[in-house]
Design an enzyme around this catalytic site. Sequence first.
Site, PDB file in Angstrom:
ATOM      1  N   ASP A  84     156.964 -10.202  64.347  1.00 47.99           N
ATOM      2  CA  ASP A  84     158.270  -9.825  64.899  1.00 47.99           C
ATOM      3  C   ASP A  84     159.183  -9.702  63.690  1.00 47.99           C
ATOM      4  OD1 ASP A  84     159.795 -10.345  67.936  1.00 47.99           O
ATOM      5  OD2 ASP A  84     161.045 -10.192  66.136  1.00 47.99           O
ATOM      6  N   GLU A 135     162.791  -1.358  74.179  1.00 52.65           N
ATOM      7  CA  GLU A 135     162.431  -0.085  74.822  1.00 52.65           C
ATOM      8  C   GLU A 135     163.234   1.058  74.210  1.00 52.65           C
ATOM      9  OE1 GLU A 135     159.984   0.457  76.718  1.00 52.65           O
ATOM     10  OE2 GLU A 135     160.410   1.759  78.409  1.00 52.65           O
ATOM     11  N   SER A 177     157.640   0.459  79.356  1.00 51.80           N
ATOM     12  CA  SER A 177     157.726   0.488  80.816  1.00 51.80           C
ATOM     13  C   SER A 177     157.763   1.911  81.342  1.00 51.80           C
ATOM     14  CB  SER A 177     159.004  -0.182  81.304  1.00 51.80           C
ATOM     15  OG  SER A 177     159.189  -1.414  80.707  1.00 51.80           O
ATOM     16  N   VAL A 209     158.113  -4.210  71.479  1.00 48.54           N
ATOM     17  CA  VAL A 209     159.477  -4.360  70.949  1.00 48.54           C
ATOM     18  C   VAL A 209     160.456  -3.720  71.940  1.00 48.54           C
ATOM     19  CG1 VAL A 209     158.583  -4.329  68.584  1.00 48.54           C
ATOM     20  CG2 VAL A 209     159.505  -2.223  69.564  1.00 48.54           C
ATOM     21  N   ASN A 248     156.561   2.015  88.190  1.00 44.67           N
ATOM     22  CA  ASN A 248     158.012   2.146  88.006  1.00 44.67           C
ATOM     23  C   ASN A 248     158.537   3.497  88.489  1.00 44.67           C
ATOM     24  OD1 ASN A 248     158.399  -0.439  87.112  1.00 44.67           O
ATOM     25  ND2 ASN A 248     158.312   0.080  84.938  1.00 44.67           N
ATOM     26  N   HIS A 287     150.478  -1.448  80.015  1.00 44.20           N
ATOM     27  CA  HIS A 287     151.720  -1.876  80.663  1.00 44.20           C
ATOM     28  C   HIS A 287     151.486  -3.159  81.450  1.00 44.20           C
ATOM     29  CE1 HIS A 287     155.119  -0.981  83.732  1.00 44.20           C
ATOM     30  NE2 HIS A 287     155.532  -1.769  82.768  1.00 44.20           N
ATOM     31  N   TYR A 320     149.639  -6.119  93.269  1.00 44.82           N
ATOM     32  CA  TYR A 320     149.522  -7.058  92.155  1.00 44.82           C
ATOM     33  C   TYR A 320     150.681  -6.991  91.163  1.00 44.82           C
ATOM     34  CZ  TYR A 320     144.932  -7.810  94.069  1.00 44.82           C
ATOM     35  OH  TYR A 320     143.900  -8.126  94.924  1.00 44.82           O
TER      36      TYR A 320
HETATM   37  P1  NAD Z   1     162.630  -8.574  74.385  1.00 43.34           P
HETATM   38  O1  NAD Z   1     163.980  -8.084  74.037  1.00 43.34           O
HETATM   39  O2  NAD Z   1     162.485  -9.869  75.122  1.00 43.34           O
HETATM   40  O3  NAD Z   1     161.757  -8.710  73.050  1.00 43.34           O
HETATM   41  C1  NAD Z   1     161.639  -7.699  72.100  1.00 43.34           C
HETATM   42  C2  NAD Z   1     161.213  -8.325  70.770  1.00 43.34           C
HETATM   43  O4  NAD Z   1     160.963  -7.273  69.834  1.00 43.34           O
HETATM   44  C3  NAD Z   1     162.283  -9.231  70.142  1.00 43.34           C
HETATM   45  O5  NAD Z   1     161.723 -10.500  69.818  1.00 43.34           O
HETATM   46  C4  NAD Z   1     162.684  -8.467  68.868  1.00 43.34           C
HETATM   47  O6  NAD Z   1     163.018  -9.345  67.783  1.00 43.34           O
HETATM   48  C5  NAD Z   1     161.424  -7.681  68.563  1.00 43.34           C
HETATM   49  N1  NAD Z   1     161.663  -6.519  67.723  1.00 43.34           N
HETATM   50  C6  NAD Z   1     162.669  -5.606  67.841  1.00 43.34           C
HETATM   51  N2  NAD Z   1     162.556  -4.672  66.876  1.00 43.34           N
HETATM   52  C7  NAD Z   1     161.434  -4.983  66.165  1.00 43.34           C
HETATM   53  C8  NAD Z   1     160.781  -4.395  65.041  1.00 43.34           C
HETATM   54  N3  NAD Z   1     161.268  -3.288  64.458  1.00 43.34           N
HETATM   55  N4  NAD Z   1     159.667  -4.980  64.573  1.00 43.34           N
HETATM   56  C9  NAD Z   1     159.173  -6.103  65.128  1.00 43.34           C
HETATM   57  N5  NAD Z   1     159.758  -6.707  66.195  1.00 43.34           N
HETATM   58  C10 NAD Z   1     160.872  -6.151  66.696  1.00 43.34           C
HETATM   59  O7  NAD Z   1     161.924  -7.379  75.171  1.00 43.34           O
HETATM   60  P2  NAD Z   1     160.794  -7.473  76.309  1.00 43.34           P
HETATM   61  O8  NAD Z   1     161.434  -7.705  77.631  1.00 43.34           O
HETATM   62  O9  NAD Z   1     159.712  -8.378  75.834  1.00 43.34           O
HETATM   63  O10 NAD Z   1     160.282  -5.967  76.330  1.00 43.34           O
HETATM   64  C11 NAD Z   1     159.404  -5.463  75.340  1.00 43.34           C
HETATM   65  C12 NAD Z   1     158.802  -4.152  75.815  1.00 43.34           C
HETATM   66  O11 NAD Z   1     158.081  -4.394  77.026  1.00 43.34           O
HETATM   67  C13 NAD Z   1     159.790  -3.038  76.156  1.00 43.34           C
HETATM   68  O12 NAD Z   1     159.239  -1.806  75.802  1.00 43.34           O
HETATM   69  C14 NAD Z   1     159.955  -3.169  77.658  1.00 43.34           C
HETATM   70  O13 NAD Z   1     160.352  -1.961  78.261  1.00 43.34           O
HETATM   71  C15 NAD Z   1     158.538  -3.532  78.053  1.00 43.34           C
HETATM   72  N6  NAD Z   1     158.419  -4.223  79.339  1.00 43.34           N
HETATM   73  C16 NAD Z   1     159.310  -5.185  79.707  1.00 43.34           C
HETATM   74  C17 NAD Z   1     159.165  -5.830  80.933  1.00 43.34           C
HETATM   75  C18 NAD Z   1     160.127  -6.916  81.338  1.00 43.34           C
HETATM   76  O14 NAD Z   1     160.181  -7.223  82.544  1.00 43.34           O
HETATM   77  N7  NAD Z   1     160.853  -7.534  80.435  1.00 43.34           N
HETATM   78  C19 NAD Z   1     158.096  -5.500  81.777  1.00 43.34           C
HETATM   79  C20 NAD Z   1     157.167  -4.537  81.351  1.00 43.34           C
HETATM   80  C21 NAD Z   1     157.347  -3.904  80.130  1.00 43.34           C
END
Ligand code: NAD
Length: 412
Positions: free
Chosen positions: A37, A96, A123, A94, A194, A144, A350
């Site tokens: 990260d 979205e 997503s 990371v 989605n 996903h 699911y």
């Molecule tokens: P989050 O904000 O909780 O975490 C993102 C992490 O990425 C952070 O720790 C940040 O420090 C890190 N980061 C940002 N830029 C970076 C870089 N250049 N290099 C390395 N690390 C970096 O986000 P999340 O909720 O975990 O979502 C992550 C991805 O998963 C997104 O694409 C989101 O759309 C997808 N997603 C989220 C959910 C949800 O419900 N939260 C569900 C399915 C998919």
Amino acid sequence: MSHTYNIRQAAVIGAGTMGRGIVISLARAGVAVTWLDNDPQAITAGIAMLAQTWAQQVAKGRLQACEADACLERVRAASTYAELADADLVIEAVFENLALKQDIFRTLDSTLKAQAILASNTSALDIDAIAAVTGRPEQVLGLHFFSPAHVMKLLEVVRGARTSPQVLDAAHALGLRMGKQVVVAGNCPGFIGNRMLATYVAEARKLLLEGATPRQVDEALQAFGMAMGPFRMYDVVGIDLEWRARQLAGSGMDAPLAQVDNALCGLGRFGQKTGQGYYRYAPGSREALHDPEVDALVLKVAQDLGVRRREIDDEEIRERCLLALVNEGAKILEEAVAGCSADIDRVYLYGYGFAPEVGGPMRWADQQGLGLILARLERLQGLFGEHWRPASLLMRLVAAGRQLADVREGRV
Ligand code: NAD
């Protein structure tokens, strides 16, 4: 030349909500994980959360202490991309944002071994646009996961235009090793789950403006058997996620259907995590309590938008929300974004807490009878307009006396 992929060593980029659950799932499946990260604190906090999760499972007798130790030993923090070079698979989780993900995929492509598979947990973003910045688009796909990734059973495997069958097989096998229900989806905005959810939530939001309350919408759908209604779901997921995405993208803030969410977020009501969202929560409790202030806020937003409110009954709520899912699901089947209707049902059972006794939205539609479904969609089209136009697949199936369950890869 075809290649059989054996995933022993993985890398995960991002240690937020999703990265953490993904690392837990991989380590529990016996896969070694290197974790990166750009915020070192996020990795430290992530590893502490992993240790705590496994310690809790040991305390509950769900995991042996030696297994918990082995899981923790499989996870290694990294601070450079060079440390990921040996990974067989990398999963990016990371923020979205397409440009950010493309940057990361360029770096991964130039640092990881030639056979490595590159996956994104996006997503809704375009997998082909991510694959296009690499020299190995046949090894790029979407994985996903759903939140929390170590708990939710669904894994949507997103097939890009050039993803190879061997890479899809490897992803499928890994999903099964992690104990997931694996569904392959085509690449389109929102994939299967989605994309359908967007139509369902849009109806729920319209119903709010037209006269319903969040509690009424949620209770009507929960009475049908959904694990939670859409507004409770937003409180759990975080209302702010889409709000921030709108701000980042610089679009969608003015959309009428976003106004209730915008108003809630403007008040810092992000959902369960802030103790207030569509509902309120006592400190430390997850019980969603009715909040008359939210009903008043909905009323004010509707008035400001000039929407005439009326009495809405629970039947209308179920009719519009369920038929929105069915109609979009039929389009997804027709476009072969889903291979068969049972795949769509598994996504909803699911990944989205769809009523288990009903067996999924497509099965529900087949049980109702597609002739009846078509007539109901046409009635809604007459009342509310063109966005209710029935999917042409439904018309073809009704004419041929067939069911959604008879469709394979877009063909009847
Ligand atoms: P989050 O904000 O909780 O975490 C993102 C992490 O990425 C952070 O720790 C940040 O420090 C890190 N980061 C940002 N830029 C970076 C870089 N250049 N290099 C390395 N690390 C970096 O986000 P999340 O909720 O975990 O979502 C992550 C991805 O998963 C997104 O694409 C989101 O759309 C997808 N997603 C989220 C959910 C949800 O419900 N939260 C569900 C399915 C998919």
